[in-house]
Scaffold this motif. Structure first.
Motif, PDB file in Angstrom:
ATOM      1  N   LEU A 127       9.877 -40.937  11.870  1.00  9.79           N
ATOM      2  CA  LEU A 127      10.029 -40.379  10.466  1.00  9.79           C
ATOM      3  C   LEU A 127       9.165 -39.806  10.335  1.00  9.79           C
ATOM      4  CD1 LEU A 127      13.161 -42.195   9.228  1.00  9.79           C
ATOM      5  CD2 LEU A 127      12.980 -40.169  11.330  1.00  9.79           C
ATOM      6  N   ILE A 128       8.225 -40.845  10.347  1.00 13.88           N
ATOM      7  CA  ILE A 128       6.365 -40.566   9.674  1.00 13.88           C
ATOM      8  C   ILE A 128       6.184 -39.200  10.834  1.00 13.88           C
ATOM      9  CG2 ILE A 128       4.506 -41.701   9.053  1.00 13.88           C
ATOM     10  CD1 ILE A 128       6.047 -44.081   8.289  1.00 13.88           C
ATOM     11  N   GLY A 129       6.135 -39.953  11.985  1.00 17.89           N
ATOM     12  CA  GLY A 129       5.711 -38.829  12.652  1.00 17.89           C
ATOM     13  C   GLY A 129       5.849 -37.264  12.470  1.00 17.89           C
ATOM     14  N   LEU A 130       6.785 -37.516  12.528  1.00 15.38           N
ATOM     15  CA  LEU A 130       7.781 -35.982  11.881  1.00 15.38           C
ATOM     16  C   LEU A 130       7.469 -35.250  11.445  1.00 15.38           C
ATOM     17  CD1 LEU A 130       9.830 -33.704  13.559  1.00 15.38           C
ATOM     18  CD2 LEU A 130      11.467 -35.252  12.563  1.00 15.38           C
ATOM     19  N   ALA A 131       7.009 -36.080   9.945  1.00 14.45           N
ATOM     20  CA  ALA A 131       7.182 -35.791   8.804  1.00 14.45           C
ATOM     21  C   ALA A 131       5.822 -34.675   8.743  1.00 14.45           C
ATOM     22  CB  ALA A 131       7.067 -36.268   7.572  1.00 14.45           C
ATOM     23  N   ALA A 132       4.594 -35.618   9.641  1.00 12.93           N
ATOM     24  CA  ALA A 132       3.210 -35.325  10.021  1.00 12.93           C
ATOM     25  C   ALA A 132       3.603 -33.692  10.094  1.00 12.93           C
ATOM     26  CB  ALA A 132       3.030 -36.271  10.888  1.00 12.93           C
ATOM     27  N   ALA A 133       3.456 -34.107  11.463  1.00 19.06           N
ATOM     28  CA  ALA A 133       3.512 -32.307  12.012  1.00 19.06           C
ATOM     29  C   ALA A 133       4.597 -31.703  11.450  1.00 19.06           C
ATOM     30  CB  ALA A 133       4.733 -32.626  13.731  1.00 19.06           C
ATOM     31  N   LEU A 134       5.081 -31.885  10.404  1.00 17.60           N
ATOM     32  CA  LEU A 134       5.475 -30.680   9.526  1.00 17.60           C
ATOM     33  C   LEU A 134       5.108 -30.387   8.365  1.00 17.60           C
ATOM     34  CD1 LEU A 134       9.757 -32.113   9.241  1.00 17.60           C
ATOM     35  CD2 LEU A 134       8.928 -30.257  10.261  1.00 17.60           C
ATOM     36  N   ILE A 135       3.760 -31.478   8.357  1.00 16.93           N
ATOM     37  CA  ILE A 135       3.145 -31.001   7.456  1.00 16.93           C
ATOM     38  C   ILE A 135       1.992 -30.211   7.905  1.00 16.93           C
ATOM     39  CG2 ILE A 135       1.376 -32.201   5.788  1.00 16.93           C
ATOM     40  CD1 ILE A 135       3.687 -34.085   5.129  1.00 16.93           C
ATOM     41  N   GLY A 136       1.479 -30.947   8.945  1.00 19.34           N
ATOM     42  CA  GLY A 136       0.386 -30.469   9.679  1.00 19.34           C
ATOM     43  C   GLY A 136       0.843 -28.250   9.710  1.00 19.34           C
ATOM     44  N   ALA A 137       1.694 -28.869  10.482  1.00 17.60           N
ATOM     45  CA  ALA A 137       2.122 -27.107  11.021  1.00 17.60           C
ATOM     46  C   ALA A 137       1.532 -25.660   9.754  1.00 17.60           C
ATOM     47  CB  ALA A 137       3.821 -27.187  11.528  1.00 17.60           C
ATOM     48  N   CYS A 138       2.609 -25.823   8.504  1.00 11.50           N
ATOM     49  CA  CYS A 138       2.425 -25.620   7.306  1.00 11.50           C
ATOM     50  C   CYS A 138       0.652 -24.949   7.299  1.00 11.50           C
ATOM     51  CB  CYS A 138       2.618 -26.283   6.374  1.00 11.50           C
ATOM     52  SG  CYS A 138       4.638 -26.452   6.342  1.00 11.50           S
ATOM     53  N   GLU A 139      -0.417 -25.702   7.967  1.00 11.18           N
ATOM     54  CA  GLU A 139      -1.714 -25.676   7.713  1.00 11.18           C
ATOM     55  C   GLU A 139      -1.945 -24.443   9.127  1.00 11.18           C
ATOM     56  OE1 GLU A 139      -3.927 -26.353   5.136  1.00 11.18           O
ATOM     57  OE2 GLU A 139      -1.354 -26.754   4.760  1.00 11.18           O
ATOM     58  N   VAL A 140      -1.106 -24.389  10.212  1.00  9.39           N
ATOM     59  CA  VAL A 140      -2.006 -23.886  10.771  1.00  9.39           C
ATOM     60  C   VAL A 140      -1.179 -22.898  11.451  1.00  9.39           C
ATOM     61  CG1 VAL A 140      -1.753 -23.739  13.776  1.00  9.39           C
ATOM     62  CG2 VAL A 140      -1.986 -25.697  12.198  1.00  9.39           C
ATOM     63  N   VAL A 141       0.422 -22.733  11.205  1.00  8.99           N
ATOM     64  CA  VAL A 141       1.080 -21.269  11.590  1.00  8.99           C
ATOM     65  C   VAL A 141       2.857 -20.388  10.106  1.00  8.99           C
ATOM     66  CG1 VAL A 141       0.998 -21.482  13.749  1.00  8.99           C
ATOM     67  CG2 VAL A 141       2.997 -22.781  12.633  1.00  8.99           C
ATOM     68  N   TYR A 142       2.470 -20.041   9.695  1.00  7.67           N
ATOM     69  CA  TYR A 142       3.776 -19.623   8.664  1.00  7.67           C
ATOM     70  C   TYR A 142       5.049 -18.419  10.112  1.00  7.67           C
ATOM     71  CZ  TYR A 142       1.403 -15.404   7.943  1.00  7.67           C
ATOM     72  OH  TYR A 142       0.506 -14.051   8.385  1.00  7.67           O
ATOM     73  N   VAL A 143       5.544 -18.495   9.229  1.00 11.16           N
ATOM     74  CA  VAL A 143       7.118 -17.485   9.459  1.00 11.16           C
ATOM     75  C   VAL A 143       7.247 -16.363   9.153  1.00 11.16           C
ATOM     76  CG1 VAL A 143       9.419 -16.938   9.861  1.00 11.16           C
ATOM     77  CG2 VAL A 143       8.611 -19.456  10.629  1.00 11.16           C
ATOM     78  N   GLN A 144       6.658 -14.906   9.394  1.00 14.86           N
ATOM     79  CA  GLN A 144       6.651 -13.843   8.947  1.00 14.86           C
ATOM     80  C   GLN A 144       7.847 -13.726   8.600  1.00 14.86           C
ATOM     81  OE1 GLN A 144       4.457 -11.931  11.946  1.00 14.86           O
ATOM     82  NE2 GLN A 144       2.603 -12.345  11.205  1.00 14.86           N
ATOM     83  N   ASP A 145       8.045 -13.239   7.401  1.00 15.99           N
ATOM     84  CA  ASP A 145       9.358 -12.517   6.816  1.00 15.99           C
ATOM     85  C   ASP A 145       8.856 -11.906   6.038  1.00 15.99           C
ATOM     86  OD1 ASP A 145       8.257 -14.156   4.270  1.00 15.99           O
ATOM     87  OD2 ASP A 145       9.398 -15.669   4.600  1.00 15.99           O
ATOM     88  N   PHE A 146       9.944 -11.648   4.952  1.00 10.04           N
ATOM     89  CA  PHE A 146       9.647 -10.411   4.226  1.00 10.04           C
ATOM     90  C   PHE A 146       8.398 -10.233   3.556  1.00 10.04           C
ATOM     91  CE2 PHE A 146      10.660  -8.808   0.095  1.00 10.04           C
ATOM     92  CZ  PHE A 146      10.907  -7.104  -0.289  1.00 10.04           C
ATOM     93  N   TYR A 147       7.899 -11.806   2.929  1.00  8.50           N
ATOM     94  CA  TYR A 147       7.514 -11.770   1.632  1.00  8.50           C
ATOM     95  C   TYR A 147       5.866 -11.740   2.990  1.00  8.50           C
ATOM     96  CZ  TYR A 147      10.202 -13.523  -1.389  1.00  8.50           C
ATOM     97  OH  TYR A 147      11.631 -13.859  -2.143  1.00  8.50           O
TER      98      TYR A 147
END
Length: 932
Positions: free
Chosen positions: A666-686
């Motif tokens: 659970l900790i590792g997955l949370a770290a992966a999610l937080i780290g992903a926000c520093e690398v990529v983002y989903v391109q949307d309306f904004y």
């Protein structure tokens, strides 16, 4: 009446729980509580899914008759399971009745407690509640699925709508008005989430303590083995231990850890409020929107600002001020002035308000001395973060230092966002009261975690060649995959993370059980089958849904470390303490043993002269790399990487301890999610500064859930280890325990700051009139519009199109479609673009123009073709239409009075029926009592 409706809503959910309970007990049988903590959420999902699936194929309609048929089918399956497994299930329920009582007490406390809060703040108003209510009322009106979109006539909802559909179905089943079930659903979700979080951590602690007990009881000889009557036998499987050691009630340690999980997940806040109060003693006087309530979820924001100083009347002083973030709640102002008196000193002041409307005495920033050419420059550090400084109205003035005269120059501070993100957490979400997908899905994400943990304890491994004999395992796999697949249509953002969690632990468990090439192949095949099933069970949604965003972008501006810790600080402490306690320090080559193990390790053979082994050198290298990354603005990414790496290392070292490994995952997955926000983002309306707003919002929300569960379980692990150290009289153990207790109390107190203050703000200190009616405010403030909507609800069947004015987001436009579920030509334009993507932009713009044309026209004849195009049967004209089209005079409304039948009128609000020639007087317009 509100209390009775709270009771009735609970009874409806209890009925679904009872009908589906035997299925849940079988599907989640490896868990110590066999899934009783998520059985209510399971029952809702098992009830709504077949209605949706069969309804989407056109074989069932959205009616009480269909509900009855589905309930009967679920009941038949449950009866069959009960009859086949009575000897197993009945003793379990009897021996665990204490646990069942504790679980129901937790659910009722959370459900009724939050229901009380909603009674004092029930309004379906502000932010995006209109959107959520519109989806629910549209689903309630729909005869089949997917449900119609009441804000886009002629089309269905292009959104992950399953949660809204579930509320609509429960509303029809209960017979209560949707204006009340909106608030009852918030209370229900809070109760389900509390019970789900409690159950996950309870199960983790129970398995952990049983594993330790089994390890202590193992005799000498082959690792993990024991001797009986002179012969060595294999260790008992966890499920065998579980079946022989039933709990007569809830173990105190597991219950305490479960209650901590509820606090961490649903109640605790972050550090924004306490830190803001330290800097501004009047911070608590601000309301929810201007103070801690709202700004605690806008923490990770990077801004830039500037002010152009213009000379005031008769003066020559001018200049500029550039504002930048300096970190740690500081910002820097770079000043450049000209037109000054040579070799003179000047004061530069920062004040609230604007140059035209000053807000009081200013605070001196700095004193600058002009050079011989009348110019001055300098850099000054401000005691506020730039987002706070720019959030309000501020201006900068210049005065001579030697005399307090009127300002010589003034400039308003103007800021712009460089990186704006939303940082929600559950306490905010529930107090805000929007029924968005991330809130609706929360109990079901906890159900997915329970599925994953049950698969980790005993992965579903049906023998496909003998599937008829292995029906139970096939059922576990298919139903579990369905629980995971449902997340995509509940909240698509949740599906990848929680499916990955379940797939990884299931694959890992199968490989550990059969560590061969064939075992690896079987594990990967099972994961693939699970993915196929999870998607196939929801293929009607995939066939209709058109994702508005399908590409990724690289993050150009990363999060600041100080803001990161303001948001995450309280949540990280228990999780990191757990990670530290589980980390295999001895593998780093350290001479000393781990405190948690209570063992003193011998000096490793490969240790260097410094007492460090190769592992320590590698760890130091990674730490150095992380530090260098932080210096280049990548601190959050570096920390996420190091935490993930440490979690992976600890998982391998602790692989025999099932609960500990799962908590570390659970900790590792949370770290992966937080780290992903520093690398990529989903391109949307904004775009621009809002480019990663939704990505951070949704992934941080998942990380919060994972860290809350891991932190609560980890606290139990750490406390148990500290207690064993005290009992063993280890050096400094009591001092460490006392310090840890003090830190824990402080953290809980800081975390309570947000919910206590914000609850009082949202409920007006519980002085409002208690009610569950979400549209009571409309009855008071726009009674005529509310009456018009009620008339349409009571007198219009089917799904005729109702025309009303089009407006922007977060407003009361589309209020008739929202309340009635009847489709209008176009609702909030921004949201429809967000849901439907760029491909629908032209259609949306055309609809908006057409609606304006109809209302602006001087005669009905010139717009009849537009009414026909959209199949408009009713037209609303009220205060919003009168305000928007006031420039077109009385003729804008007169054409409706002259040409259409008025079927409802109250005050200045009228509803017209399209399709009749000339004004019909044969039937008197409906007149409802004002404010009824």
């Amino acid at each position: 009446m509100a209390a009775l409706h709270l009771l009735w809503w609970w009874l409806v959910v209890q009925a679904l729980w009872l009908v589906a309970l035997p299925i849940c007990l079988q599907v989640l049988r490896p868990l110590p509580d066999r899934g009783t903590s998520v059985a209510k959420a399971f029952g809702i999902l098992v009830f709504v899914y077949p209605l949706w699936f069969i309804g989407s194929l056109g074989f069932l309609d959205n009616s009480l008759v269909s509900y009855t048929l589905v309930l009967a089918a679920i009941g038949a399956v449950s009866v069959a399971i009960w009859r086949r497994s009575t000897d197993e299930l009945l003793p379990f329920l009897r021996s665990h009745r204490g646990l069942l009582i504790v679980q129901e007490a937790i659910f009722l406390t959370a459900y009724l407690g939050f229901g009380l809060i909603r009674m004092f703040n029930p309004e379906v108003a502000n932010t995006e509640k209109f959107m959520d209510f519109a989806f629910m009322s549209g689903a309630l009106r729909s005869e089949s699925f997917p449900p119609l979109d009441p804000w886009f006539a002629g089309d269905t909802i292009n959104y992950y709508y399953f949660g809204h559909l579930s509320v609509a179905i429960l509303t029809r089943l209960s017979g209560l008005p949707l204006a009340e079930t909106f608030n009852l659903t918030l209370a229900l979700l809070f109760g389900l989430a509390a019970l789900g979080a409690f159950g996950i951590v309870f199960n983790l602690v129970q398995v952990h303590h049983r594993t330790r007990a089994q390890s202590r009881s193992a005799s000498a000889g082959r690792p993990g083995g024991r001797r009986e009557s002179g012969r060595r036998v294999r260790p008992a499987d966890h499920n065998e231990v579980k079946s022989r050691s039933r709990l007569p009630g809830a173990a105190p340690a597991a219950v305490a850890a479960g209650l901590l999980a509820i606090y961490l997940l649903l109640i605790g806040g972050n550090l924004q409020g306490p830190l803001a109060l330290l800097r501004d003693s009047g911070y608590l006087d601000r309301d929810f929107w201007q103070g801690m309530g709202w700004h605690s979820t806008r923490v990770l924001v990077i801004k830039a600002g500037e002010a152009a100083l213009q000379p005031l009347a008769g003066q020559t002083v001018s200049g500029s001020v550039s504002l930048t973030d300096a970190g740690l709640y500081r910002s820097e102002a770079t000043l450049k002035l000209a037109g000054l008196k040579p070799n003179s000193s000047y004061r530069v002041l920062l004040s609230r308000g604007s140059c035209r409307e000053p807000g009081g005495e200013g605070e001196r920033l700095t004193t600058l001395r002009a050079d011989g050419g009348g110019q001055a420059a300098g850099v000054v550090t401000l005691g506020s973060s730039l987002p706070e400084l720019i959030d309000g109205a501020f201006h900068i003035t210049v005065q001579p230092s030697d005399s307090p005269v009127a300002p010589l120059a003034c400039g308003d501070v103007a800021g712009r966002d460089l990186d704006y993100t939303i940082n929600e957490f559950p306490a905010f979400s529930f107090l805000l009261g929007d029924l968005h997908p991330h809130v609706l899905a929360l109990p079901f994400t906890l159900l997915a975690v329970q599925v994953a943990f049950s698969w980790w304890l005993r992965p579903p491994a049906p023998r496909w060649s003998e599937w008829r004999r292995d029906r139970a395992e096939v059922g576990r796999l298919f139903v579990g995959a369905g629980m995971l697949g449902a997340l995509y249509i509940l909240n698509s953002w949740d599906f990848p993370a929680y499916f990955a969690l379940a797939a990884v632990v299931m694959t890992g468990a199968m490989i550990l059980r059969t560590p061969t090439i064939r075992g690896v192949g079987t594990a990967l095949a099972s994961a693939a089958i699970t993915a196929v099933v999870a998607v196939a069970l929801f293929f009607p949604f995939y066939a209709d849904f058109r994702p508005p965003a399908s590409s990724l972008g690289l993050v150009p501006i990363r999060s600041r470390v100080d803001q990161f810790f303001v948001f995450w600080g309280l949540m990280l402490v228990p999780s990191l303490a757990f990670l530290v306690s589980a980390f295999p320090w001895r593998n780093l080559g350290l001479r000393w043993g781990t405190f948690m193990s209570g063992k003193r390790e011998a000096k490793p053979a490969a240790a260097t002269g410094l007492g460090l082994g190769p592992g320590a050198i590698w760890a130091a290298a990674f730490a150095l790399a992380a530090a260098l990354a932080a210096l280049r603005g990548n601190g959050v990414l570096a920390m996420s990487f190091l935490v993930g790496l440490a979690a992976a290392w600890a998982i391998w070292a602790q692989r025999e301890r099932r609960s500990v490994v799962f908590g570390l995952v659970l900790i590792g997955l949370a770290a992966a999610l937080i780290g992903a926000c520093e690398v990529v983002y989903v391109q949307d309306f904004y775009g621009a500064a809002l480019r990663r707003m939704n990505t951070v919002f949704k992934l941080y929300y998942q990380a919060w859930t994972l860290l809350a569960l891991a932190g609560a379980f980890g606290t139990n692990v750490v406390v148990s280890a500290l207690w064993r150290a005290v009992q063993a009289n280890r050096p400094a153990a009591r001092a460490i325990v006392s310090s840890a207790a003090a830190v824990g109390v402080a953290l809980v107190g800081l975390g309570l700051f947000y919910p206590v203050v914000t609850t009082m703000q949202r409920t007006n200190s519980f002085r409002n009139e208690p009610t569950l009616d979400g549209f009571g405010f409309l009855k008071r403030h726009q009674p005529e519009d509310h009456q018009a909507a009620q008339w349409l609800i009571e007198n219009v069947s089917g799904r005729p199109v109702v025309l009303e004015a089009v407006g922007g987001p977060y407003s009361q436009y589309a209020r008739i479609a929202t309340q009635t579920g009847l489709p209008t030509v176009l609702g909030w334009t921004q949201h429809e673009r967000l849901w439907r993507g760029e491909a629908a932009s032209n259609d949306i713009a055309e609809r908006e123009r057409d609606v304006d044309t109809i209302y602006r026209a001087s005669s009905l004849a010139e717009v009849q073709h537009l009414l026909d195009r959209y199949n408009v049967e009713y037209i609303v004209y009220s205060y919003l239409e009168a305000s928007k089209y006031r420039d077109y005079g009385a003729a804008a409304r007169a054409k409706f009075d002259a040409s259409l039948e008025t079927v409802f009128r109250a005050g200045n609000t009228a509803v017209y029926k399209v399709g009749t020639s000339g004004p019909l007087k044969s039937r008197a317009p409906a007149q409802l009592p004002r404010g009824g």
